[in-house]
Design a protein around this motif. Structure first.
Motif, PDB file in Angstrom:
ATOM      1  N   VAL A  57      -3.624  37.953  -0.331  1.00 15.85           N
ATOM      2  CA  VAL A  57      -4.127  36.601  -0.110  1.00 15.85           C
ATOM      3  C   VAL A  57      -3.146  35.580  -0.687  1.00 15.85           C
ATOM      4  O   VAL A  57      -2.555  35.802  -1.744  1.00 15.85           O
ATOM      5  CB  VAL A  57      -5.551  36.440  -0.713  1.00 15.85           C
ATOM      6  N   ALA A  58      -2.991  34.466   0.058  1.00 15.51           N
ATOM      7  CA  ALA A  58      -2.150  33.366  -0.445  1.00 15.51           C
ATOM      8  C   ALA A  58      -3.049  32.172  -0.723  1.00 15.51           C
ATOM      9  O   ALA A  58      -3.959  31.876   0.066  1.00 15.51           O
ATOM     10  CB  ALA A  58      -1.090  33.010   0.591  1.00 15.51           C
ATOM     11  N   CYS A  96      -7.329  40.895  -9.323  1.00  8.90           N
ATOM     12  CA  CYS A  96      -8.018  41.801  -8.375  1.00  8.90           C
ATOM     13  C   CYS A  96      -7.170  42.121  -7.149  1.00  8.90           C
ATOM     14  O   CYS A  96      -7.252  43.215  -6.595  1.00  8.90           O
ATOM     15  CB  CYS A  96      -9.311  41.167  -7.879  1.00  8.90           C
ATOM     16  N   PHE A  97      -6.401  41.138  -6.674  1.00  7.80           N
ATOM     17  CA  PHE A  97      -5.631  41.328  -5.436  1.00  7.80           C
ATOM     18  C   PHE A  97      -4.204  40.849  -5.672  1.00  7.80           C
ATOM     19  O   PHE A  97      -3.989  39.961  -6.497  1.00  7.80           O
ATOM     20  CB  PHE A  97      -6.193  40.481  -4.287  1.00  7.80           C
ATOM     21  N   THR A  98      -3.256  41.388  -4.918  1.00  9.27           N
ATOM     22  CA  THR A  98      -1.897  40.843  -4.990  1.00  9.27           C
ATOM     23  C   THR A  98      -1.960  39.471  -4.319  1.00  9.27           C
ATOM     24  O   THR A  98      -2.199  39.364  -3.113  1.00  9.27           O
ATOM     25  CB  THR A  98      -0.900  41.760  -4.258  1.00  9.27           C
ATOM     26  N   THR A  99      -1.807  38.428  -5.136  1.00 11.25           N
ATOM     27  CA  THR A  99      -2.056  37.061  -4.672  1.00 11.25           C
ATOM     28  C   THR A  99      -0.781  36.235  -4.812  1.00 11.25           C
ATOM     29  O   THR A  99      -0.004  36.448  -5.738  1.00 11.25           O
ATOM     30  CB  THR A  99      -3.186  36.432  -5.525  1.00 11.25           C
ATOM     31  N   PHE A 100      -0.594  35.315  -3.870  1.00  7.52           N
ATOM     32  CA  PHE A 100       0.604  34.490  -3.883  1.00  7.52           C
ATOM     33  C   PHE A 100       0.188  33.027  -3.897  1.00  7.52           C
ATOM     34  O   PHE A 100      -0.743  32.630  -3.191  1.00  7.52           O
ATOM     35  CB  PHE A 100       1.424  34.797  -2.623  1.00  7.52           C
ATOM     36  N   TYR A 101       0.858  32.239  -4.727  1.00  9.19           N
ATOM     37  CA  TYR A 101       0.555  30.808  -4.803  1.00  9.19           C
ATOM     38  C   TYR A 101       1.722  30.021  -4.220  1.00  9.19           C
ATOM     39  O   TYR A 101       2.875  30.286  -4.552  1.00  9.19           O
ATOM     40  CB  TYR A 101       0.334  30.398  -6.260  1.00  9.19           C
ATOM     41  N   ASP A 102       1.409  29.068  -3.327  1.00 14.78           N
ATOM     42  CA  ASP A 102       2.497  28.287  -2.718  1.00 14.78           C
ATOM     43  C   ASP A 102       2.012  26.865  -2.443  1.00 14.78           C
ATOM     44  O   ASP A 102       1.009  26.660  -1.753  1.00 14.78           O
ATOM     45  CB  ASP A 102       2.926  28.969  -1.400  1.00 14.78           C
ATOM     46  N   GLU A 103       2.727  25.903  -2.999  1.00 15.88           N
ATOM     47  CA  GLU A 103       2.316  24.504  -2.799  1.00 15.88           C
ATOM     48  C   GLU A 103       3.419  23.687  -2.133  1.00 15.88           C
ATOM     49  O   GLU A 103       3.286  22.499  -1.961  1.00 15.88           O
ATOM     50  CB  GLU A 103       1.909  23.868  -4.138  1.00 15.88           C
ATOM     51  N   LYS A 104       4.518  24.370  -1.748  1.00 20.86           N
ATOM     52  CA  LYS A 104       5.676  23.612  -1.222  1.00 20.86           C
ATOM     53  C   LYS A 104       5.701  23.567   0.300  1.00 20.86           C
ATOM     54  O   LYS A 104       5.616  24.607   0.943  1.00 20.86           O
ATOM     55  CB  LYS A 104       6.972  24.258  -1.719  1.00 20.86           C
ATOM     56  N   ARG A 113       2.759  30.075   8.421  1.00 23.12           N
ATOM     57  CA  ARG A 113       3.708  30.901   9.202  1.00 23.12           C
ATOM     58  C   ARG A 113       4.482  31.869   8.298  1.00 23.12           C
ATOM     59  O   ARG A 113       4.740  33.002   8.664  1.00 23.12           O
ATOM     60  CB  ARG A 113       4.724  30.015   9.939  1.00 23.12           C
ATOM     61  N   ARG A 114       4.844  31.381   7.121  1.00 24.40           N
ATOM     62  CA  ARG A 114       5.568  32.253   6.181  1.00 24.40           C
ATOM     63  C   ARG A 114       4.696  33.444   5.778  1.00 24.40           C
ATOM     64  O   ARG A 114       5.160  34.563   5.676  1.00 24.40           O
ATOM     65  CB  ARG A 114       5.968  31.467   4.916  1.00 24.40           C
ATOM     66  N   GLN A 115       3.424  33.168   5.580  1.00 24.02           N
ATOM     67  CA  GLN A 115       2.510  34.256   5.195  1.00 24.02           C
ATOM     68  C   GLN A 115       2.271  35.210   6.367  1.00 24.02           C
ATOM     69  O   GLN A 115       2.138  36.413   6.167  1.00 24.02           O
ATOM     70  CB  GLN A 115       1.181  33.698   4.658  1.00 24.02           C
TER      71      GLN A 115
END
Ligand code: GAP
Length: 488
Positions: free
Chosen positions: A396-397, A421-429, A437-439
Motif C-alpha cells: 500500500v502507498a 503490518c504491511f510493506t507501506t510506501f509514503y510519497d508526497e512529491k 502511475r508510479r505505484q
C-alpha cells in the motif's frame, strides 16, 4: 494486453524501477551475476515466502532445513557431482566462441538445462554439420572437452591442512545428508518431506539470459521421502501441487505447461522427470524450464551410505576425492544407516524420493513477466504490474493529495500505523496522478489518498491498482480493509 517481447524490455524495466541491477555495475559488471534493488528484494522475499507457505507451513508432512553452502567434499563424490557434473563444450575455430555441445544439436537450445554427459558425448560424435550460434560457421569445432560446473574453493589456514571444497551446485544434497538427523530429532514418519531454500552455484557455460540462468542463484527444493511402490502416486501429487502454486500466485495457465524428459535427458539419478515450463519471451521456442520434478528413487541415500563406507579411503588418499572410488554397496544395504524402519509395514527400507526443485530467481522473473501489462487510459499508456497481492513488493502507498493544509501530517500518522503490518510506501512529491502511475508500475495493489475531506470526516480514498476504482472508507478501518483484501 501488452506483452514484454524481448529480454531487453525486461532488463530495462527491472533496472528503471529498481527491481534488478547488474552486479558490480560501476566496475563494468560481473557476467551472469545480479543484485536485487529495493523493489526486487521485496518481490523475491515474497516469492520465497509463498513457496515456503505452500510447501512447508500449510502441510503437516513437510519440515524445513537450512544447511551450510560449504559441505564435506565426500558429499559431492557420493552424489555423483564430483565426477559427472560437467558440460561438454567445444570452441568454434572461426570465432573462438565456446558453446555447449548439446546446444549445437539440430534442436539447438530447445532444452537449456544440463544434459547427462553420455548424451552430450553422442552429440559430440557428429559436429561436422552443426552451426556455430555466434558466427554461423558450419562444422568448424575443436575436440569437445569436459567443463566442470562446480566452483572450487579452498578451506583451511595452513598450506598442509587446506582442502578443496565446492560451492554447492544444488541444495538437495544438504537434505539427504541430514535425513538421519531429521528422523532422529523430530516426529516425522514416512511419507514426509524436508524442504530447503538457499543459494546454489554453477559455473554455467551459457549465460546471457538475465536472471534466467546465473552462476549464483537461489533454489527452493523439497525432497519428499516415501515408501517404494508409492513413489509414482506422490510424483503425480507433487506435479499437481507445484503447477497449482504458479497459477494460484497469478501465472496465466496458458503460459505454463509440463514437459516430460526424454529417456536420454534423464539425470543419472532419476527414474522420471518432468519440467514445469513457462513461456518466457526469449530463447528459441519461448518455452523454458521453470522447475524440475524428479523421481530420484533411493539413489541418493544409497550413494551416501556407500560414501560413508569410503571415508577412510578418502583420508588415506590425502583427502582428494578424485583419487578414490566409492565402495560397492553391501547386499543388506536396505538395513544401512540411512534406512528407515516402517512400523506399520514392520519393514526396513531405503525410502524413494520425489523432488520438486524450483528456482526462486527464475520464478521471480516469470512472475514479473507475467504480471506486466500496458493499457490505454484516456489516450495515455498505463504501464502496470498486476502482481498477486501476496507477491507485490509494496502492499500500500499512502499519498497526501497536496503537500499542505495538514494533509502530510495526517498521512504520516496513517503511514506510521500501517508500516508495522504491511510493506507501506509514503510519497508526497508531484501530482497525485503521476504518483498513482508510479505505484501501478511498481505493482502496488492499493493507494490511499488523504485529501481535504479526511480532515472533516476522517475518511480516505482507497484506489485499486487493477480496476483504478476508488472507495471511501474511514481511516480507522483501513488496516482491516487491507488485511481482508490482501488476505494477510
Ligand atoms: N536438485 C535438482 C536440480 O538442481 P535442476 O533442474 O538442475 O535440478 C532446478 O535445477 C531448478 O533450479 C531449475 O528448474 C531452475 O529453476 C533453477 N536453476 C538451475 N540452474 C540455474 C541457474 N544457473 N540459474 C538460475 N536458476 C537455476
Amino acid at each position: 494486453m501488452a506483452k514484454i517481447t524481448k529480454l531487453d524490455d525486461i532488463v530495462s524495466l527491472c533496472k528503471r524501477r529498481g527491481f534488478i541491477f547488474q552486479s558490480s555495475e560501476i566496475y563494468g559488471g560481473l557476467a551472469s551475476c545480479y543484485d536485487y534493488g529495493p523493489l526486487g528484494v521485496e518481490l523475491k522475499r515474497n516469492v520465497r515466502e509463498a513457496w515456503w507457505k505452500s510447501v512447508v507451513k500449510m502441510r503437516d508432512d513437510v519440515v524445513g532445513l537450512d544447511c551450510s553452502i560449504l559441505m564435506h567434499p565426500m558429499v559431492w563424490k557420493s552424489s555423483g557431482h564430483a565426477d559427472k557434473f560437467v558440460d561438454l563444450v567445444t570452441v568454434c575455430k572461426k570465432c573462438n566462441t565456446r558453446t555447449r555441445v548439446d546446444h549445437l544439436a539440430d534442436h539447438a537450445c530447445e532444452h537449456t538445462e544440463h544434459v547427462p554427459v553420455e548424451t552430450a558425448m553422442a552429440d559430440a560424435a557428429n559436429l561436422d554439420k552443426k552451426v556455430c550460434p555466434s558466427c554461423g560457421k558450419i562444422g568448424q569445432f575443436s575436440e569437445p572437452m569436459a567443463f566442470k560446473l562446480m566452483f572450487e574453493t579452498q578451506m583451511g589456514a595452513n598450506a598442509d591442512d587446506t582442502m578443496t571444497l565446492w560451492l554447492r551446485p544444488e541444495t538437495a544434497q544438504g537434505i539427504f545428508v541430514n535425513f538421519r538427523n531429521v528422523l532422529d530429532s523430530s516426529r516425522v514418519k514416512i511419507p514426509f518431506g524436508i524442504a530447503q531454500i538457499g543459494k546454489s552455484f554453477r559455473n554455467e557455460v551459457t549465460t546471457k539470459a538475465f536472471i534466467f540462468r546465473t552462476r549464483e542463484f537461489e533454489q527452493a527444493e523439497l525432497e519428499f521421502f516415501c515408501e517404494p511402490g508409492t513413489d509414482e502416486q506422490w510424483y503425480e501429487h507433487w506435479k499437481e501441487q507445484r503447477f497449482k502454486w504458479y497459477t494460484d500466485y497469478g501465472i496465466k495457465k496458458e503460459n505454463l505447461r509440463f514437459r516430460d524428459h526424454d529417456p536420454d535427458e534423464l539425470a543419472h539419478y532419476a527414474k522420471a522427470c518432468v519440467d514445469v515450463e513457462y513461456k518466457f519471451p526469449f530463447g528459441s521456442g519461448d518455452w523454458q524450464e521453470l522447475e524440475g520434478i524428479a523421481n530420484r528413487t533411493d539413489f541418493d541415500l544409497r550413494q551416501h551410505q556407500r560414501g560413508m563406507r569410503t571415508i577412510n579411503d578418502w583420508h588415506e588418499a590425502g583427502r582428494d576425492v578424485t583419487k578414490i572410488a566409492l565402495k560397492e554397496e553391501t547386499e543388506d544395504y536396505h538395513k544401512g544407516p540411512l534406512s528407515y524402519f516402517d512400523e506399520q509395514q514392520k519393514a526396513r527400507y531405503i525410502p524413494y524420493v520425489i523432488e520438486p526443485s524450483a528456482g526462486i530467481d527464475r520464478s521471480t522473473l516469470a512472475f514479473l513477466v507475467d504480471a506486466y501489462d500496458e493499457e490505454e487510459v484516456k489516450g495515455k499508456t498505463r504501464n502496470l504490474l498486476r502482481f498477486h497481492p501476496a507477491l507485490a513488493p509494496t502492499k500500500v502507498a499512502v499519498l497526501p493529495l497536496v503537500k499542505k493544509e495538514g494533509m502530510p501530517e495526517i498521512a504520516r500518522k496513517i503511514y506510521d500505523g500501517l508500516k508495522g503490518c504491511f510493506t507501506t510506501f509514503y510519497d508526497e512529491k508531484g501530482a497525485i496522478g503521476r504518483r498513482y502511475r508510479r505505484q501501478d508500475e511498481a505493482g502496488t495493489p492499493f493507494c490511499l489518498a488523504i485529501d481535504g475531506q479526511t480532515k472533516e470526516d476522517n475518511t480516505v480514498t482507497v484506489r485499486d491498482r487493477d480496476s483504478m476504482e476508488q472507495v471511501r472508507i474511514n481511516a480507522d478501518q483501513v488496516k482491516n480493509y487491507l488485511r481482508e483484501k490482501l488476505d494477510m
